[in-house]
Scaffold this motif. Structure first.
Motif, PDB file in Angstrom:
ATOM      1  N   GLN A 192       0.822  -1.212   0.000  1.00 30.88           N
ATOM      2  CA  GLN A 192       0.000   0.000   0.000  1.00 30.88           C
ATOM      3  C   GLN A 192       0.854   1.260   0.000  1.00 30.88           C
ATOM      4  O   GLN A 192       0.541   2.244  -0.668  1.00 30.88           O
ATOM      5  N   LEU A 193       1.955   1.234   0.752  1.00 32.89           N
ATOM      6  CA  LEU A 193       2.862   2.380   0.751  1.00 32.89           C
ATOM      7  C   LEU A 193       3.536   2.541  -0.611  1.00 32.89           C
ATOM      8  O   LEU A 193       3.709   3.662  -1.103  1.00 32.89           O
ATOM      9  N   ALA A 194       3.901   1.421  -1.224  1.00 32.55           N
ATOM     10  CA  ALA A 194       4.598   1.466  -2.516  1.00 32.55           C
ATOM     11  C   ALA A 194       3.741   2.106  -3.595  1.00 32.55           C
ATOM     12  O   ALA A 194       4.273   2.723  -4.538  1.00 32.55           O
ATOM     13  N   LYS A 195       2.432   1.983  -3.490  1.00 39.85           N
ATOM     14  CA  LYS A 195       1.537   2.585  -4.482  1.00 39.85           C
ATOM     15  C   LYS A 195       1.632   4.107  -4.485  1.00 39.85           C
ATOM     16  O   LYS A 195       1.261   4.758  -5.470  1.00 39.85           O
ATOM     17  N   LYS A 196       2.153   4.681  -3.390  1.00 38.20           N
ATOM     18  CA  LYS A 196       2.263   6.138  -3.282  1.00 38.20           C
ATOM     19  C   LYS A 196       3.693   6.624  -3.557  1.00 38.20           C
ATOM     20  O   LYS A 196       3.969   7.825  -3.481  1.00 38.20           O
ATOM     21  N   GLY A 197       4.595   5.695  -3.865  1.00 40.47           N
ATOM     22  CA  GLY A 197       5.982   6.078  -4.113  1.00 40.47           C
ATOM     23  C   GLY A 197       6.144   6.841  -5.417  1.00 40.47           C
ATOM     24  O   GLY A 197       5.466   6.571  -6.400  1.00 40.47           O
ATOM     25  N   ARG A 198       7.095   7.799  -5.437  1.00 42.94           N
ATOM     26  CA  ARG A 198       7.313   8.640  -6.619  1.00 42.94           C
ATOM     27  C   ARG A 198       8.694   8.451  -7.233  1.00 42.94           C
ATOM     28  O   ARG A 198       8.873   8.598  -8.432  1.00 42.94           O
ATOM     29  N   PHE A 199       9.672   8.139  -6.394  1.00 43.86           N
ATOM     30  CA  PHE A 199      11.056   8.082  -6.861  1.00 43.86           C
ATOM     31  C   PHE A 199      11.584   6.652  -6.777  1.00 43.86           C
ATOM     32  O   PHE A 199      11.443   5.984  -5.757  1.00 43.86           O
ATOM     33  N   LEU A 200      12.201   6.214  -7.887  1.00 47.64           N
ATOM     34  CA  LEU A 200      12.785   4.876  -7.947  1.00 47.64           C
ATOM     35  C   LEU A 200      14.278   4.974  -7.648  1.00 47.64           C
ATOM     36  O   LEU A 200      15.042   5.537  -8.426  1.00 47.64           O
ATOM     37  N   LEU A 201      14.689   4.416  -6.524  1.00 45.04           N
ATOM     38  CA  LEU A 201      16.092   4.442  -6.122  1.00 45.04           C
ATOM     39  C   LEU A 201      16.827   3.231  -6.685  1.00 45.04           C
ATOM     40  O   LEU A 201      16.238   2.171  -6.887  1.00 45.04           O
ATOM     41  N   ASP A 202      18.105   3.409  -6.921  1.00 41.35           N
ATOM     42  CA  ASP A 202      18.932   2.331  -7.457  1.00 41.35           C
ATOM     43  C   ASP A 202      19.306   1.361  -6.339  1.00 41.35           C
ATOM     44  O   ASP A 202      19.950   1.740  -5.362  1.00 41.35           O
ATOM     45  N   LEU A 241      13.143  15.252  -0.525  1.00 39.18           N
ATOM     46  CA  LEU A 241      13.432  14.222   0.460  1.00 39.18           C
ATOM     47  C   LEU A 241      12.756  12.906   0.072  1.00 39.18           C
ATOM     48  O   LEU A 241      11.609  12.878  -0.379  1.00 39.18           O
ATOM     49  N   ILE A 242      13.489  11.816   0.254  1.00 36.38           N
ATOM     50  CA  ILE A 242      12.944  10.485  -0.002  1.00 36.38           C
ATOM     51  C   ILE A 242      12.072  10.070   1.177  1.00 36.38           C
ATOM     52  O   ILE A 242      12.406  10.310   2.345  1.00 36.38           O
ATOM     53  N   THR A 243      10.960   9.427   0.885  1.00 36.76           N
ATOM     54  CA  THR A 243       9.979   9.041   1.897  1.00 36.76           C
ATOM     55  C   THR A 243       9.943   7.513   2.047  1.00 36.76           C
ATOM     56  O   THR A 243      10.467   6.782   1.197  1.00 36.76           O
ATOM     57  N   PRO A 244       9.308   7.019   3.114  1.00 40.60           N
ATOM     58  CA  PRO A 244       9.122   5.561   3.239  1.00 40.60           C
ATOM     59  C   PRO A 244       8.392   4.972   2.035  1.00 40.60           C
ATOM     60  O   PRO A 244       8.682   3.841   1.618  1.00 40.60           O
ATOM     61  N   GLU A 245       7.467   5.728   1.468  1.00 39.88           N
ATOM     62  CA  GLU A 245       6.746   5.260   0.286  1.00 39.88           C
ATOM     63  C   GLU A 245       7.699   5.025  -0.885  1.00 39.88           C
ATOM     64  O   GLU A 245       7.565   4.045  -1.626  1.00 39.88           O
ATOM     65  N   ASP A 246       8.684   5.922  -1.046  1.00 33.54           N
ATOM     66  CA  ASP A 246       9.658   5.769  -2.126  1.00 33.54           C
ATOM     67  C   ASP A 246      10.522   4.526  -1.923  1.00 33.54           C
ATOM     68  O   ASP A 246      10.829   3.806  -2.880  1.00 33.54           O
ATOM     69  N   LEU A 247      10.910   4.259  -0.685  1.00 37.58           N
ATOM     70  CA  LEU A 247      11.729   3.082  -0.403  1.00 37.58           C
ATOM     71  C   LEU A 247      10.952   1.791  -0.645  1.00 37.58           C
ATOM     72  O   LEU A 247      11.484   0.836  -1.218  1.00 37.58           O
ATOM     73  N   CYS A 248       9.698   1.763  -0.225  1.00 35.70           N
ATOM     74  CA  CYS A 248       8.858   0.578  -0.458  1.00 35.70           C
ATOM     75  C   CYS A 248       8.649   0.354  -1.951  1.00 35.70           C
ATOM     76  O   CYS A 248       8.712  -0.788  -2.440  1.00 35.70           O
ATOM     77  N   PHE A 249       8.416   1.425  -2.677  1.00 34.64           N
ATOM     78  CA  PHE A 249       8.237   1.352  -4.123  1.00 34.64           C
ATOM     79  C   PHE A 249       9.499   0.822  -4.800  1.00 34.64           C
ATOM     80  O   PHE A 249       9.444  -0.086  -5.641  1.00 34.64           O
TER      81      PHE A 249
END
Length: 354
Positions: A192-202, A241-249
């Motif tokens: 559910q958090l990943a659905k809100k992610g915006r940034f894809l980290l390497d 800033l990177i968020t928990p949503e971005d990390l989950c995504f």
């Protein structure tokens, strides 16, 4: 024929009753009828995993209640049951032992035959039954297992698997890092958090032939989470800033891409255009979507089930056990053991014809 199934290899205790038609036929035919599917989950506090001793205590406390409830919902009595099927392994030792003891108790009380079932084969046979997939490549993804499987000559052959931790375990452990709730499941909450992610980290992409490794990815994303909590982690392009949503995504996208790659390679090898996704992580809509894109490009299709059948349950054990029982297999009381290590390809799949 009616089978009672008991599943308790991890934190979910499942009891199910399944009916197979045409019991006089030597060969199983016709669809299975699900009479009841009861499940109770041991949920640990946020930031914590479930310990074997606590999980086993939970299973012992609820198993009798769930069996009674399953019989009531199915509208059958103990006399109507033909065999007691239980998870022999793989899984966590203490919870498995609790379920085996319960299965022996019912076998002795009711005078019924025991059937030990491989947990992984239970997932596969339930998935095939529900979806109607004929001879698919199977992606089995759960908290304790990650395997790419295909059937050949009465065995489920493993083409690729994890070299360290399972993909579900990777997701669950990262949920602890972020102190995400375990209710209803840590992997679901990450989704559910990943659905809100915006940034894809390497993140590290660790595919080695047909096998995957997830421990390095987990270590790296844990490091990034520590930086994020200090306010030191930003997107390289926007500076946000990177968020928990971005990390989950980012974690989901990376590990699922690895799984799609090895599954596609197995499809090409065996010449199959069907993919069946089973196991608790198989409920994840994103892995189903990514697998669907790949399968469509190959002119194939993806088969998956909802949480009633993906997540550990008793009916999958009852169904697989009854398939074996109808072929004459049973487990003697003195041999009704359990094991934490029981490979999928150790099972003689005698109910399938080549």
């Amino acid at each position: 024929m009616i089978a009672l199934g008991l599943e308790g290899s991890a934190n979910k205790l499942g009891v199910g009753l399944v009916l197979h038609p045409n019991p006089t036929n030597a060969k199983y035919s016709g669809p299975a009828q699900i009479l009841s599917n009861i499940r109770h989950t041991y949920i640990s506090p946020p930031g914590e995993g479930f310990l074997p001793k606590d999980t086993a205590k939970h299973h012992r406390a609820f198993v009798v209640q769930l069996v009674k409830q399953a019989l009531r919902e199915a509208g059958v009595s103990a006399q109507d049951v033909d065999c007691i099927c239980y998870t022999r392994g793989p899984g966590m030792g203490a919870p498995l032992q609790s379920v085996v003891v319960a299965a022996r108790m019912l076998s002795l009380l009711w005078g019924k035959v025991l059937v030990g079932v491989n947990h992984c084969v239970g997932h596969i046979e339930m998935g095939r039954e529900i979806t109607g997939a004929t001879n698919p490549v199977v992606l089995y993804v759960s908290g304790g297992n990650t395997q790419v499987i295909a059937y050949s000559t009465q065995r489920y052959r493993i083409f690729g698997e994890t070299l360290d931790i399972a993909v579900g375990n990777c997701l669950d452990r990262f949920a602890r890092t972020l102190n995400i709730s375990n209710d209803p499941a840590p992997g679901y909450n990450i989704e559910q958090l990943a659905k809100k992610g915006r940034f894809l980290l390497d993140l590290p992409y660790a595919v080695k032939g047909m096998d995957c490794s997830f421990s390095g990815i987990l270590a790296r994303v844990d490091d990034l989470a520590a930086q994020m909590k200090k306010g030191e982690l930003r997107d390289a392009e926007t500076g946000e800033l990177i968020t928990p949503e971005d990390l989950c995504f980012s974690l989901q996208e990376t590990v699922f891409a690895m799984l799609v790659e090895i599954t596609e390679r197995a499809m090409a090898h065996v010449g199959s255009n069907q993919v069946l996704i089973v196991g608790g992580v198989g409920c994840n809509e994103r892995v189903q979507e990514m697998m669907g894109v790949m399968a469509k490009d190959r002119g194939g299709s993806v088969y998956a089930t909802d949480e009633r059948f993906c997540i550990d349950n008793g009916i999958m054990i009852a169904h697989a056990g009854l398939l074996a029982y109808q072929k004459g297999f049973h487990t003697r009381l003195e041999e009704s053991t359990c094991t934490q290590r029981y490979r999928t390809d150790d099972v003689w799949v005698q109910w399938r014809d080549d």
